[in-house]
Design a protein around this motif. Sequence first.
Motif, short mmCIF file in Angstrom:
data_model
loop_
_atom_site.label_atom_id
_atom_site.label_comp_id
_atom_site.label_asym_id
_atom_site.label_seq_id
_atom_site.Cartn_x
_atom_site.Cartn_y
_atom_site.Cartn_z
N GLU A 184 0.85 -1.15 0.07
CA GLU A 184 0.05 0.08 -0.10
C GLU A 184 0.94 1.28 0.06
O GLU A 184 0.50 2.21 -0.63
CB GLU A 184 -0.87 0.16 1.01
CG GLU A 184 -2.04 -0.90 1.12
CD GLU A 184 -2.80 -1.20 2.04
OE1 GLU A 184 -2.64 -0.43 3.33
OE2 GLU A 184 -3.94 -1.87 2.16
N GLN A 185 2.08 1.11 0.66
CA GLN A 185 2.77 2.34 0.61
C GLN A 185 3.58 2.52 -0.57
O GLN A 185 4.52 3.52 -0.84
CB GLN A 185 3.74 2.30 1.90
CG GLN A 185 2.84 2.33 3.46
CD GLN A 185 3.96 2.18 4.59
OE1 GLN A 185 4.95 2.17 4.42
NE2 GLN A 185 3.05 2.02 5.78
N HIS A 186 3.82 1.62 -1.31
CA HIS A 186 4.91 1.55 -2.50
C HIS A 186 3.96 2.36 -3.52
O HIS A 186 2.78 2.35 -3.86
CB HIS A 186 4.95 0.17 -3.04
CG HIS A 186 5.78 0.12 -4.26
ND1 HIS A 186 7.38 0.37 -4.40
CD2 HIS A 186 5.45 -0.16 -5.48
CE1 HIS A 186 7.53 0.39 -5.54
NE2 HIS A 186 6.71 -0.08 -6.31
N GLU A 187 5.10 3.16 -4.27
CA GLU A 187 4.36 4.28 -5.26
C GLU A 187 4.31 3.48 -6.36
O GLU A 187 5.06 2.66 -6.99
CB GLU A 187 5.53 5.34 -5.57
CG GLU A 187 4.89 6.50 -6.38
CD GLU A 187 6.15 7.49 -6.77
OE1 GLU A 187 5.64 8.35 -7.44
OE2 GLU A 187 7.06 7.44 -5.94
N ALA A 188 2.90 3.59 -6.93
CA ALA A 188 2.56 2.92 -8.26
C ALA A 188 3.44 3.17 -9.50
O ALA A 188 3.89 4.32 -9.47
CB ALA A 188 1.16 2.95 -8.54
N GLY A 189 3.91 2.23 -10.07
CA GLY A 189 4.70 2.49 -11.32
C GLY A 189 5.98 2.59 -11.10
O GLY A 189 6.99 2.44 -12.18
N THR A 190 6.60 2.35 -9.68
CA THR A 190 8.01 2.41 -9.51
C THR A 190 8.41 0.84 -9.28
O THR A 190 7.55 0.00 -9.02
CB THR A 190 8.28 3.18 -8.10
OG1 THR A 190 7.61 2.51 -7.15
CG2 THR A 190 8.00 4.73 -8.51
N PRO A 191 9.81 0.58 -9.51
CA PRO A 191 10.25 -0.78 -9.46
C PRO A 191 10.17 -1.19 -7.82
O PRO A 191 9.96 -0.21 -7.09
CB PRO A 191 11.57 -0.66 -10.04
CG PRO A 191 11.70 0.61 -10.75
CD PRO A 191 10.71 1.43 -10.28
N LEU A 192 9.86 -2.41 -7.63
CA LEU A 192 9.99 -2.88 -6.21
C LEU A 192 11.14 -2.77 -5.73
O LEU A 192 12.08 -3.17 -6.10
CB LEU A 192 9.34 -4.23 -6.37
CG LEU A 192 8.00 -4.62 -7.12
CD1 LEU A 192 7.86 -6.20 -6.79
CD2 LEU A 192 6.71 -4.19 -6.10
N THR A 193 11.18 -2.65 -4.23
CA THR A 193 12.25 -2.23 -3.63
C THR A 193 12.57 -3.67 -3.05
O THR A 193 11.73 -4.64 -3.09
CB THR A 193 11.86 -1.47 -2.19
OG1 THR A 193 10.95 -2.03 -1.58
CG2 THR A 193 11.38 -0.12 -2.70
N PRO A 194 14.04 -3.74 -2.72
CA PRO A 194 14.27 -5.11 -2.34
C PRO A 194 13.70 -5.46 -1.08
O PRO A 194 13.28 -6.55 -0.59
CB PRO A 194 15.87 -4.95 -2.07
CG PRO A 194 16.28 -3.53 -2.90
CD PRO A 194 14.86 -2.95 -2.97
N ALA A 195 13.29 -4.40 -0.18
CA ALA A 195 12.43 -4.97 1.17
C ALA A 195 11.10 -5.63 0.67
O ALA A 195 10.72 -6.54 1.32
CB ALA A 195 12.12 -3.57 1.88
#
Length: 618
Positions: A120-131
């Motif tokens: 939910e906190q991840h910005e849409a359209g950006t690559p996934l973070t390693p976390a």
Amino acid sequence: MTSRSPLVNRLAVAIGAIVLTAIVSMATTLGISSSIEGNATAINQAGALRMAAFQLAARSATTDLTNGDASIEAQTASYQNRLETSAIVRSIPRSTDHPLALQYQKVKQLWLTRLKPEIEQHEAGTPLTPAIVASIEQYTSEVDLLVSMLEQRTEARIDLLLLIQIISMIFSILIVMALFLDLKNRVLRPLRKLIHIATAVGEQDFSHKANLKGNDELARLGQAFDQMTSELALTYYELENRVQRKTEELEISHSALQAMHVASRGLFANHDLCSGAIPILQELERLLGIGPIRLYLHEKGSPEPIEAVTTATSKRPFYCRDHHCNACLVTPEVYDDLPLEGNDGRRLLLPIRTPGQLLGTLEVWYPADKGLPDMSRRLLETMTDQLATAIFLERQITEEQQQTLAEERTVIARELHDSLAQSLSYLKMQVTRLRRLNISGDQEKLHSEILDELSTGLNSAYRQLRELLATFRLKLDTPDLASALSKTIDEFSERLGRPVALEYNLPPQTLSPNEEIHTLQIIREGLANAVKHADATDIAVEVVFESPRVCARIRDNGKGLPGGGQPVNHYGMVIMQDRARTLGGTVEAKNREEGGVEVELTFVPKSRNLIAVQSSTA
């Protein structure tokens, strides 16, 4: 209420165990089946959570998830619903401490506290973070573990179901095998034994036993069979023994009847009581295991029964008239072993009778411990009937012979009286006429001597004739010597003026009619001499049986015999000696030391017969 049928109870228990096993198996199968119902759907849905998690992460990195159903909130909410779907929730145990429940809670906790917030906190359209990638990997691994646990739980339930089915099958097989073994041991084998026993009983073999233990029907039936065979064996052996005893009794009876038939023929053919009765009585003793047997006769002149026959004695009986016969003699040892009164014996008295007349008594001794069977008693009663017939015929024949002899004697007496007595009287008158003649001369003395001699001879002949007439005319109430002697004693007691003593102890049937007449006439001659010539005041007559001889003695206290012997022209002694020779004996006259004369007649009776076969005249 307890059942009284153990065999049915065992069958009911076995069938109940099988039914119970089936019910338990079916119940557990239903329970397990119910518990794993929907597990496949839950596994599929749980497995889909992994792909959905990757898809959700991929969309959050490549697509704008801001508006409508494509918003991140809508996607996470949809994923939340898929995580909490009813299929997955039903497959999770209710217990909170169960590993699968803990693993499910861990997956939900990881989703709610880490993966969902990060997405939910991840910005849409950006690559996934390693976390986020690490969280997704951790989350999917936990979901994999959850799926594995669901699969393991389902497989465990299926294995449990299989195990229960195997156990139920094994238990059912064991129950069936136990039932088969029980039926074999408790039903089939006892039935075979009972069939074998029944077959053996049909072949009269009662030695087989079932020996069944327990309290079921077949065991009780086997015990009943054992009791039945024992009772049948006892009954069969008793019947065999009874048949054997009856057969032995019939054989003994047959032998006894044959012996009695032969003996009866001998008894009526030989007319001898000893040789006719003793052999059959001894044969009966041998066959029936009894003895000794004694025969007593009842005589009119005797107040007590007189022993006439015995089958066993250690000493020669008093009444024995044949000392060459040893038929009744036994050793003292044998006699002591006989069942007599003092030797544990019992006595049976059987009457020997004809209708209206008791002829004698048969005394039978038998062992007290064995008793006397009815068959033996009937045989003895048959023997008494034969003896009664023989004795009755003997007495009847004897009476007829005595009566015939008495009639003959009466005829002889009448003939003597009408002929010889008249001639002697005539001669006596002629002698008297000669005496009245006056004869003188040289022949007077000679004539006187001749006349005296004629007178003496005529007087003696006339006296002998009177004696004969008195003897022939003697009337007897009973045809025996005892009655004749009693009449004679009364006659001479009257002539003497005082009683003449008499001692008489001859057994019955000792003398034949001929011997009785000769004995009576010798006694009368002796009494006549004592009364007429001896001037006696005391006379005694003794007729005794000194086996095997008969002795008749006439004693007086008179003046005795003259020194020169018998007087001239006295023929009484000559006649007595002639009669004694006829009897086969001797007669002797001698002076007694105390004074007087004793005349003794001794002879052995020639007739030892029960039924006299010789009809003699005096």
